[in-house]
Scaffold this motif. Structure first.
Motif, PDB file in Angstrom:
ATOM      1  N   LEU A 107       0.840  -1.195   0.000  1.00 44.48           N
ATOM      2  CA  LEU A 107       0.000   0.000   0.000  1.00 44.48           C
ATOM      3  C   LEU A 107       0.874   1.244   0.000  1.00 44.48           C
ATOM      4  CD1 LEU A 107      -2.927   1.183   0.324  1.00 44.48           C
ATOM      5  CD2 LEU A 107      -2.471   1.177   2.779  1.00 44.48           C
ATOM      6  N   PHE A 108       0.755   2.030  -1.058  1.00 45.22           N
ATOM      7  CA  PHE A 108       1.415   3.335  -1.143  1.00 45.22           C
ATOM      8  C   PHE A 108       0.368   4.401  -0.874  1.00 45.22           C
ATOM      9  CE2 PHE A 108       4.035   0.661  -3.901  1.00 45.22           C
ATOM     10  CZ  PHE A 108       5.295   0.946  -3.410  1.00 45.22           C
ATOM     11  N   THR A 109       0.684   5.346   0.019  1.00 37.87           N
ATOM     12  CA  THR A 109      -0.255   6.413   0.355  1.00 37.87           C
ATOM     13  C   THR A 109       0.405   7.765   0.144  1.00 37.87           C
ATOM     14  OG1 THR A 109      -1.316   5.007   2.013  1.00 37.87           O
ATOM     15  CG2 THR A 109      -1.741   7.372   2.164  1.00 37.87           C
ATOM     16  N   PHE A 110      -0.305   8.640  -0.581  1.00 32.56           N
ATOM     17  CA  PHE A 110       0.123  10.016  -0.828  1.00 32.56           C
ATOM     18  C   PHE A 110      -0.889  10.925  -0.135  1.00 32.56           C
ATOM     19  CE2 PHE A 110       1.099   7.256  -4.344  1.00 32.56           C
ATOM     20  CZ  PHE A 110       2.404   7.552  -4.673  1.00 32.56           C
ATOM     21  N   ASP A 111      -0.423  11.892   0.629  1.00 34.47           N
ATOM     22  CA  ASP A 111      -1.310  12.802   1.366  1.00 34.47           C
ATOM     23  C   ASP A 111      -0.743  14.209   1.236  1.00 34.47           C
ATOM     24  OD1 ASP A 111      -2.962  14.128   3.135  1.00 34.47           O
ATOM     25  OD2 ASP A 111      -2.704  12.681   4.761  1.00 34.47           O
ATOM     26  N   ILE A 112      -1.280  14.979   0.259  1.00 28.43           N
ATOM     27  CA  ILE A 112      -0.742  16.305  -0.049  1.00 28.43           C
ATOM     28  C   ILE A 112      -1.877  17.314  -0.151  1.00 28.43           C
ATOM     29  CG2 ILE A 112       0.599  17.666  -1.704  1.00 28.43           C
ATOM     30  CD1 ILE A 112       1.745  14.979  -2.736  1.00 28.43           C
ATOM     31  N   ALA A 113      -1.875  18.320   0.694  1.00 28.66           N
ATOM     32  CA  ALA A 113      -2.778  19.475   0.601  1.00 28.66           C
ATOM     33  C   ALA A 113      -4.237  19.086   0.357  1.00 28.66           C
ATOM     34  CB  ALA A 113      -2.290  20.420  -0.496  1.00 28.66           C
ATOM     35  N   GLY A 114      -4.760  18.175   1.147  1.00 27.12           N
ATOM     36  CA  GLY A 114      -6.154  17.778   1.023  1.00 27.12           C
ATOM     37  C   GLY A 114      -6.405  16.632   0.056  1.00 27.12           C
ATOM     38  N   PHE A 115      -5.402  16.249  -0.714  1.00 23.55           N
ATOM     39  CA  PHE A 115      -5.529  15.128  -1.643  1.00 23.55           C
ATOM     40  C   PHE A 115      -4.901  13.895  -1.002  1.00 23.55           C
ATOM     41  CE2 PHE A 115      -3.460  12.424  -4.810  1.00 23.55           C
ATOM     42  CZ  PHE A 115      -4.562  12.040  -5.553  1.00 23.55           C
ATOM     43  N   ILE A 116      -5.664  12.813  -0.969  1.00 24.69           N
ATOM     44  CA  ILE A 116      -5.155  11.544  -0.454  1.00 24.69           C
ATOM     45  C   ILE A 116      -5.331  10.510  -1.565  1.00 24.69           C
ATOM     46  CG2 ILE A 116      -5.402   9.708   1.257  1.00 24.69           C
ATOM     47  CD1 ILE A 116      -6.649  11.835   3.127  1.00 24.69           C
ATOM     48  N   GLY A 117      -4.260   9.837  -1.902  1.00 26.50           N
ATOM     49  CA  GLY A 117      -4.310   8.787  -2.905  1.00 26.50           C
ATOM     50  C   GLY A 117      -3.633   7.540  -2.386  1.00 26.50           C
ATOM     51  N   THR A 118      -4.217   6.389  -2.687  1.00 24.58           N
ATOM     52  CA  THR A 118      -3.596   5.123  -2.304  1.00 24.58           C
ATOM     53  C   THR A 118      -3.556   4.194  -3.509  1.00 24.58           C
ATOM     54  OG1 THR A 118      -5.662   4.083  -1.583  1.00 24.58           O
ATOM     55  CG2 THR A 118      -4.392   5.260   0.094  1.00 24.58           C
ATOM     56  N   ILE A 119      -2.502   3.404  -3.562  1.00 26.21           N
ATOM     57  CA  ILE A 119      -2.365   2.341  -4.555  1.00 26.21           C
ATOM     58  C   ILE A 119      -2.135   1.058  -3.767  1.00 26.21           C
ATOM     59  CG2 ILE A 119      -1.052   1.442  -6.504  1.00 26.21           C
ATOM     60  CD1 ILE A 119      -0.141   4.376  -7.007  1.00 26.21           C
ATOM     61  N   GLN A 120      -3.096   0.155  -3.849  1.00 29.54           N
ATOM     62  CA  GLN A 120      -3.022  -1.083  -3.082  1.00 29.54           C
ATOM     63  C   GLN A 120      -2.958  -2.271  -4.035  1.00 29.54           C
ATOM     64  OE1 GLN A 120      -6.090  -1.686  -0.169  1.00 29.54           O
ATOM     65  NE2 GLN A 120      -5.534  -3.813   0.162  1.00 29.54           N
ATOM     66  N   THR A 121      -1.949  -3.108  -3.842  1.00 32.57           N
ATOM     67  CA  THR A 121      -1.799  -4.327  -4.638  1.00 32.57           C
ATOM     68  C   THR A 121      -1.912  -5.530  -3.714  1.00 32.57           C
ATOM     69  OG1 THR A 121      -0.396  -3.212  -6.241  1.00 32.57           O
ATOM     70  CG2 THR A 121      -0.259  -5.609  -6.169  1.00 32.57           C
ATOM     71  N   ASN A 122      -2.746  -6.486  -4.107  1.00 33.29           N
ATOM     72  CA  ASN A 122      -2.935  -7.722  -3.348  1.00 33.29           C
ATOM     73  C   ASN A 122      -2.484  -8.906  -4.189  1.00 33.29           C
ATOM     74  OD1 ASN A 122      -4.335  -6.551  -1.036  1.00 33.29           O
ATOM     75  ND2 ASN A 122      -5.967  -6.149  -2.493  1.00 33.29           N
ATOM     76  N   VAL A 123      -1.783  -9.839  -3.560  1.00 27.21           N
ATOM     77  CA  VAL A 123      -1.319 -11.051  -4.217  1.00 27.21           C
ATOM     78  C   VAL A 123      -1.865 -12.237  -3.432  1.00 27.21           C
ATOM     79  CG1 VAL A 123       0.715 -12.419  -4.837  1.00 27.21           C
ATOM     80  CG2 VAL A 123       0.803  -9.917  -4.986  1.00 27.21           C
ATOM     81  N   VAL A 124      -2.472 -13.180  -4.145  1.00 27.67           N
ATOM     82  CA  VAL A 124      -3.007 -14.384  -3.511  1.00 27.67           C
ATOM     83  C   VAL A 124      -2.493 -15.592  -4.294  1.00 27.67           C
ATOM     84  CG1 VAL A 124      -5.099 -15.650  -2.851  1.00 27.67           C
ATOM     85  CG2 VAL A 124      -5.082 -13.145  -2.772  1.00 27.67           C
ATOM     86  N   GLY A 125      -1.870 -16.528  -3.592  1.00 25.07           N
ATOM     87  CA  GLY A 125      -1.345 -17.732  -4.228  1.00 25.07           C
ATOM     88  C   GLY A 125      -2.441 -18.715  -4.594  1.00 25.07           C
TER      89      GLY A 125
END
Length: 173
Positions: A62-80
Motif C-alpha cells: 500500500l502506497f499512500t500520498f497525502d498532499i494538501a487535502g488530496f489523499i491517494g492510495t495504490i493497493q496491490t494484493n497477491v493471492v497464491g
C-alpha cells in the motif's frame, strides 16, 4: 510500513503458511465420462493434504500520498493458488492472482475558503478504481466430490469484475 516523507508512506505485509490436515482420508466416486455418468469404482485421497482455500502466500502493498487535502492510495494484493477442496487436485484449483486498486480522495478546504464558521460543511470527493490492470481471475468456486476416468472433475468458478470505478462525495456538517 515506512514513512518516506511527510506526504508519502509505504506499508506492506506478506504471509507464508502451510495449512495441512494430517492423516486425511476421502473416498471419491469415479465415473466413466461427463455424458453417461456410469460408476466405475472409487478412489481415495490419503495422507497430509493442504486445507481447501488456504493459499501458501498472500501479500499486500500500500502506497499512500497525502498532499494538501488530496489523499491517494495504490493497493496491490497477491493471492497464491488455492485448492477448491481437500484433495489437492490440480483440476480443482484457483489460480494465483494479483489485483491493484487506486483510491483517490480530495477534501475541499471549505472552512478556509468560506471562513471558519460552524455552518460550513466538510466536502470530500471520492473515486475508487478497482482492478486497474483488468486482471482476469476467480476468487472462489467449488468442485464435485467425484472424478471422471480421464482425471477431470466438475468444477465451477466465480469470476471477479474487471476494471470498475466507483465515485461519490460526502458532505458533512
Amino acid at each position: 510500513g515506512v514513512k518516506i516523507t511527510d506526504w508519502f508512506r509505504w506499508e506492506g505485509n506478506i504471509v507464508v503458511s502451510r495449512n495441512k490436515i494430517q492423516n486425511y482420508k476421502q473416498y471419491i466416486d469415479l465415473y466413466d465420462n461427463q455424458t453417461e455418468w456410469n460408476g466405475i469404482g472409487q478412489d481415495s485421497v490419503c495422507g497430509d493434504v493442504t486445507i481447501a482455500f488456504s493459499p501458501t502466500v498472500t501479500a499486500m502493498s500500500l502506497f499512500t500520498f497525502d498532499i494538501a487535502g488530496f489523499i491517494g492510495t495504490i493497493q496491490t494484493n497477491v493471492v497464491g493458488r488455492q485448492f477448491l477442496d481437500n484433495t489437492m487436485d490440480e483440476h480443482a484449483m484457483l489460480k494465483p492472482y494479483t489485483t491493484t486498486n487506486v483510491n483517490l480522495q480530495y477534501n475541499f478546504p471549505m472552512k478556509k475558503w468560506l471562513g471558519n464558521r460552524r455552518s460550513v460543511p466538510d466536502v470530500k470527493l471520492l473515486c475508487q478504481i478497482n482492478n486497474i490492470f483488468n486482471s482476469k481471475y476467480a476468487s472462489n468456486g467449488g468442485a464435485e466430490a467425484s472424478r471422471f476416468a480421464d482425471g477431470s472433475r466438475c468444477t465451477w468458478y466465480y469470476a471477479q469484475a474487471g476494471i470498475n470505478v466507483h465515485a461519490g462525495f460526502v458532505v458533512q456538517w
